[in-house]
Enzyme design. Structure first.
Site, PDB file in Angstrom:
ATOM      1  N   THR A 194      48.921  44.507  33.076  1.00 57.90           N
ATOM      2  CA  THR A 194      48.270  43.908  34.256  1.00 57.90           C
ATOM      3  C   THR A 194      48.450  42.389  34.288  1.00 57.90           C
ATOM      4  O   THR A 194      48.437  41.790  35.354  1.00 57.90           O
ATOM      5  CB  THR A 194      46.776  44.277  34.357  1.00 57.90           C
ATOM      6  OG1 THR A 194      46.036  43.645  33.311  1.00 57.90           O
ATOM      7  CG2 THR A 194      46.571  45.773  34.294  1.00 57.90           C
ATOM      8  N   LEU A 240      46.359  41.399  38.865  1.00 55.65           N
ATOM      9  CA  LEU A 240      45.773  42.369  39.792  1.00 55.65           C
ATOM     10  C   LEU A 240      45.694  43.703  39.031  1.00 55.65           C
ATOM     11  O   LEU A 240      46.528  44.590  39.205  1.00 55.65           O
ATOM     12  CB  LEU A 240      46.671  42.465  41.030  1.00 55.65           C
ATOM     13  CG  LEU A 240      46.058  42.990  42.320  1.00 55.65           C
ATOM     14  CD1 LEU A 240      44.741  42.321  42.659  1.00 55.65           C
ATOM     15  CD2 LEU A 240      47.037  42.808  43.476  1.00 55.65           C
ATOM     16  N   HIS A 241      44.662  43.820  38.197  1.00 61.21           N
ATOM     17  CA  HIS A 241      44.616  44.897  37.205  1.00 61.21           C
ATOM     18  C   HIS A 241      44.663  46.319  37.793  1.00 61.21           C
ATOM     19  O   HIS A 241      45.546  47.118  37.499  1.00 61.21           O
ATOM     20  CB  HIS A 241      43.323  44.798  36.381  1.00 61.21           C
ATOM     21  CG  HIS A 241      43.076  43.474  35.761  1.00 61.21           C
ATOM     22  ND1 HIS A 241      43.679  43.060  34.607  1.00 61.21           N
ATOM     23  CD2 HIS A 241      42.255  42.448  36.124  1.00 61.21           C
ATOM     24  CE1 HIS A 241      43.257  41.860  34.274  1.00 61.21           C
ATOM     25  NE2 HIS A 241      42.384  41.459  35.181  1.00 61.21           N
ATOM     26  N   ASP A 242      43.622  46.660  38.559  1.00 62.01           N
ATOM     27  CA  ASP A 242      43.365  48.083  38.829  1.00 62.01           C
ATOM     28  C   ASP A 242      44.397  48.804  39.696  1.00 62.01           C
ATOM     29  O   ASP A 242      44.639  50.001  39.480  1.00 62.01           O
ATOM     30  CB  ASP A 242      41.958  48.247  39.431  1.00 62.01           C
ATOM     31  CG  ASP A 242      40.869  47.938  38.411  1.00 62.01           C
ATOM     32  OD1 ASP A 242      41.153  48.004  37.200  1.00 62.01           O
ATOM     33  OD2 ASP A 242      39.735  47.643  38.829  1.00 62.01           O
ATOM     34  N   THR A 244      47.423  48.893  39.439  1.00 62.98           N
ATOM     35  CA  THR A 244      48.528  49.432  38.624  1.00 62.98           C
ATOM     36  C   THR A 244      48.329  50.934  38.396  1.00 62.98           C
ATOM     37  O   THR A 244      49.307  51.679  38.295  1.00 62.98           O
ATOM     38  CB  THR A 244      48.636  48.719  37.260  1.00 62.98           C
ATOM     39  OG1 THR A 244      47.399  48.855  36.558  1.00 62.98           O
ATOM     40  CG2 THR A 244      48.981  47.246  37.423  1.00 62.98           C
TER      41      THR A 244
END
Ligand code: BDR
Ligand code: CA
Length: 311
Positions: A194, A240-242, A244
């Site tokens: 991420t 922009l972690h989630d 992914t």
């Protein structure tokens, strides 16, 4: 056939991107959203989940409130990143769509029992409390899951909430431990991946240039939360972690990782919630996850932007 998913979430602006990406994608059938306490308390995460569905023009999506605290720890939140509401940035109107009466954990259990075995994928984007509680209450359901694709943990990047741990795993390490030991097929999107998908100026302007309400709101969310991470990491944008997790379901070829053993530290105070990944294969502990390490970041943003344009 569309792939059936349940998104378990603690929105959070980056959770919002993930939910919008899923709702914009015809390959996926979102059976429901289960909210969990994490970035902000449950009363806000379930509200935020409904705000996001309404923004996507999908008030028909079922939103459930799940656990309001970790299995055995005091809740730790992240207003310092996401703001007081969890969705700070653009002004958002209060949602009017209803919250389902059923508890989120019961919804997860009931859905996994009702749908044919191995046809429902769980997408946890926050602390793993709801998923672990479902597996604890109904030990038969872990074996019915198609896949768990989760955002959490880190190996090379180590930690973001403490020097040793990533936020989602840190908040409820006992829940993460239950999930990693459940035997269900797990794919992990750690900080290692991420931190490679950064909201650079050009990418944020790409959202804004969509010229839609969704594009404007997404750009303003990115403007808000990237300030904190840019200051912290000195990077040219925020991870922009989630989303992914959802991108992996849509285009797994964007990602590369290794099947390896991942254990969760639940005892030490110093390293609480650390994900000890045997990336180098130096133990004989059996692989229990596909641990992702790299991503085609431009391909990821191209997919995300193209899908957001559909809303
Ligand atoms: C994770 O923690 C939350 O703040 C984000 O929404 C993401 O799920 C990143 O560590
Ligand atoms: Ca999250």
């Amino acid at each position: 056939m569309r792939r059936k998913i349940i998104i378990d979430t603690d929105p959070g602006q980056d959770d919002a991107f993930a939910i919008l990406l899923a709702l914009a994608s015809p390959e996926l059938e979102v059976l429901g959203l289960t909210a969990v306490a994490g970035n902000v308390p449950l009363a806000l995460t379930e509200r935020n989940a409904r705000i996001i569905c309404e923004l996507a023009g999908r008030p028909d999506i079922r939103v459930f409130a799940g656990c309001d605290k970790p299995l055995s720890r005091v809740l730790v939140t992240a207003e310092h990143v996401h703001g007081k509401t969890g969705l700070d940035g653009p002004a958002m109107v209060e949602p009017t769509m209803p919250l389902e009466a059923q508890h989120g954990v019961d919804f997860i259990i009931e859905t996994l029992r009702r749908e044919p075995a191995h046809t429902v994928t769980l997408c946890p984007l926050g602390p793993l409390t709801n998923i672990a509680e479902a597996f604890r209450r109904a030990p038969d359901v872990a074996g019915r899951v198609q896949q768990i694709v989760l955002m959490g943990g880190a190996y090379f990047e180590v930690g973001n909430i403490t020097p040793a741990a990533e936020f989602n795993i840190y908040v409820d390490p006992e829940a993460a431990d239950i999930v990693m030991k459940s035997g269900a097929p797990v794919v992990v999107m750690p900080l290692d991946v991420t931190h490679k998908v950064l909201t650079t100026r050009a990418r944020v302007e790409g959202f804004r240039a969509l010229g839609t309400e969704v594009g404007r709101v997404c750009a303003e969310w990115a403007d808000f939360f990237e300030r904190f991470d840019m200051e912290k990491y000195g990077s040219e944008g925020a991870p922009l972690h989630d989303p992914t997790v959802i991108a992996y379901l849509l285009q797994p070829g964007l990602f590369k990782g290794r099947h390896c053993n991942v254990e969760i530290e639940v005892q030490s105070d110093l390293t609480r919630g650390m994900t000890v990944a045997d990336w180098w294969g130096v133990t004989d502990r059996p692989a229990n996850a596909l641990f992702i390490g790299s991503v085609d970041a431009d391909g990821f943003f191209a997919l995300l932007t193209e899908r957001l344009a559909r809303l």
